[in-house]
Design a protein around this motif. Structure first.
Motif, PDB file in Angstrom:
ATOM      1  N   PRO A   1      56.539  13.424 -24.956  1.00 51.86           N
ATOM      2  CA  PRO A   1      56.960  12.976 -23.626  1.00 51.86           C
ATOM      3  C   PRO A   1      56.997  14.114 -22.601  1.00 51.86           C
ATOM      4  N   LEU A   2      57.399  15.309 -23.032  1.00 55.07           N
ATOM      5  CA  LEU A   2      57.396  16.452 -22.122  1.00 55.07           C
ATOM      6  C   LEU A   2      55.978  16.864 -21.752  1.00 55.07           C
ATOM      7  N   GLN A   3      55.067  16.819 -22.712  1.00 49.11           N
ATOM      8  CA  GLN A   3      53.674  17.147 -22.433  1.00 49.11           C
ATOM      9  C   GLN A   3      53.061  16.137 -21.471  1.00 49.11           C
ATOM     10  N   GLU A   4      53.467  14.891 -21.591  1.00 49.16           N
ATOM     11  CA  GLU A   4      52.928  13.847 -20.722  1.00 49.16           C
ATOM     12  C   GLU A   4      53.276  14.108 -19.258  1.00 49.16           C
ATOM     13  N   ARG A   5      54.421  14.710 -19.004  1.00 50.70           N
ATOM     14  CA  ARG A   5      54.824  14.996 -17.622  1.00 50.70           C
ATOM     15  C   ARG A   5      53.862  15.961 -16.952  1.00 50.70           C
ATOM     16  N   TYR A   6      53.322  16.915 -17.723  1.00 54.70           N
ATOM     17  CA  TYR A   6      52.435  17.935 -17.167  1.00 54.70           C
ATOM     18  C   TYR A   6      50.959  17.616 -17.378  1.00 54.70           C
TER      19      TYR A   6
ATOM     20  N   ARG B   1      54.029   4.400 -26.488  1.00 51.74           N
ATOM     21  CA  ARG B   1      55.326   5.050 -26.258  1.00 51.74           C
ATOM     22  C   ARG B   1      56.322   4.670 -27.355  1.00 51.74           C
TER      23      ARG B   1
ATOM     24  N   GLY C   1      49.657  14.503 -18.367  1.00 51.76           N
ATOM     25  CA  GLY C   1      49.272  13.130 -18.105  1.00 51.76           C
ATOM     26  C   GLY C   1      48.655  12.429 -19.289  1.00 51.76           C
TER      27      GLY C   1
ATOM     28  N   ARG D   1      64.857   8.782 -25.249  1.00 50.88           N
ATOM     29  CA  ARG D   1      64.274  10.121 -25.064  1.00 50.88           C
ATOM     30  C   ARG D   1      63.202  10.410 -26.110  1.00 50.88           C
TER      31      ARG D   1
ATOM     32  N   SER E   1      54.007  22.444 -20.229  1.00 56.34           N
ATOM     33  CA  SER E   1      52.677  22.892 -19.844  1.00 56.34           C
ATOM     34  C   SER E   1      51.857  23.275 -21.065  1.00 56.34           C
TER      35      SER E   1
ATOM     36  N   GLN F   1      51.460   7.853 -27.771  1.00 51.30           N
ATOM     37  CA  GLN F   1      51.511   7.922 -26.311  1.00 51.30           C
ATOM     38  C   GLN F   1      51.088   6.593 -25.679  1.00 51.30           C
TER      39      GLN F   1
END
Length: 246
Positions: free
Chosen positions: A170-175, A218, A177, A70, A2, A215
């Protein structure tokens, strides 16, 4: 990851680096520790520690993904090279145009440089004047400084891109976008590089272009190449100074 976690993830090592540069380096200098040691330690110990933590965290997650998948360590394709070339051109040209803003911002107390600073990082330094010292070491004839900078690049480029783009993005992309790159770039510039905040405008293009391209495709190799080529250009200044050509 987040927005709050992003601020902490980038802000904690950024604060550690800032405190190390502003307070640790002068304390080390008072004890006779050379600038090349104190500045390197202040900059890279927090990064190396966090990178070690992320690798441990990846192992602890049970290897649900390979390290390559990952951390977005994918193969470079033709379209990636086109993105790299365009990105390099934009980054290098914009940094040249914006470089005078560093010296201008140092007029304001908030952007003033620390008490002890290597010539290379000094906002008043210009490549035209040439290097006389490199992290406090006289450059003339000291060819081992080339090896030092290559080692610095390995830690700098490998550590930062694996950490900020390979692990965090990648973790930031989950929250966040499609806007994850923007948060990643701003955090990298404003928090991690707070120790040299007079360059906030100069570093903005590279801070945003690298995470955007990584991003988009990727693939952190794009960031590694752009980041690496930019920092390797220091050798264009360093080698002539060592050889006595300037």
């Amino acid at each position: 990851m987040s927005l709050t976690r992003s601020l902490l993830f980038f802000g904690i090592p950024g604060l550690a680096i800032l405190l190390g540069i502003w307070f640790g380096v002068p304390a080390a200098s008072a004890r006779g520790i050379t600038l090349i040691v104190s500045w390197s330690a202040a900059l890279w110990l927090p990064i190396v520690a966090m990178l070690g933590w992320t690798v441990w965290r990846h192992q602890r997650e049970g290897l649900r993904q390979s390290f390559r998948d990952r951390f977005w360590l994918n193969s470079i394709e033709g379209k990636h090279w086109i993105a790299i070339i365009i990105g390099l051109f934009i980054v290098q040209s914009s940094e040249i145009l914006l470089s005078p803003t560093g010296a201008y911002l140092t007029q304001f107390p908030l952007f003033a440089p620390p008490e002890i600073i290597p010539e290379l990082f000094d906002p008043s330094f210009t490549p035209e004047t040439g290097l006389s010292t490199f992290f406090g070491i006289p450059v003339r004839g000291n060819w081992w400084l080339v090896l030092f900078w290559l080692g610095w690049l390995l830690v700098n480029i490998g550590g930062e891109e694996l950490l900020w783009r390979g692990y965090a993005l990648p973790l930031q992309e989950r929250y966040l976008g499609k806007w994850a790159w923007l948060v990643n770039g701003l955090c990298w510039n404003l928090l991690v590089h707070a120790f040299m905040r007079w360059n906030v405008l100069t570093l903005m293009p590279v801070s945003l272009i690298i995470p955007f391209l990584v991003q988009r495709y990727r693939n952190i190799w794009i960031g590694i190449v752009i980041h690496g080529v930019g920092n390797a250009l220091v050798l264009v200044i360093l080698i002539p100074a060592i050889a006595g050509w300037t």
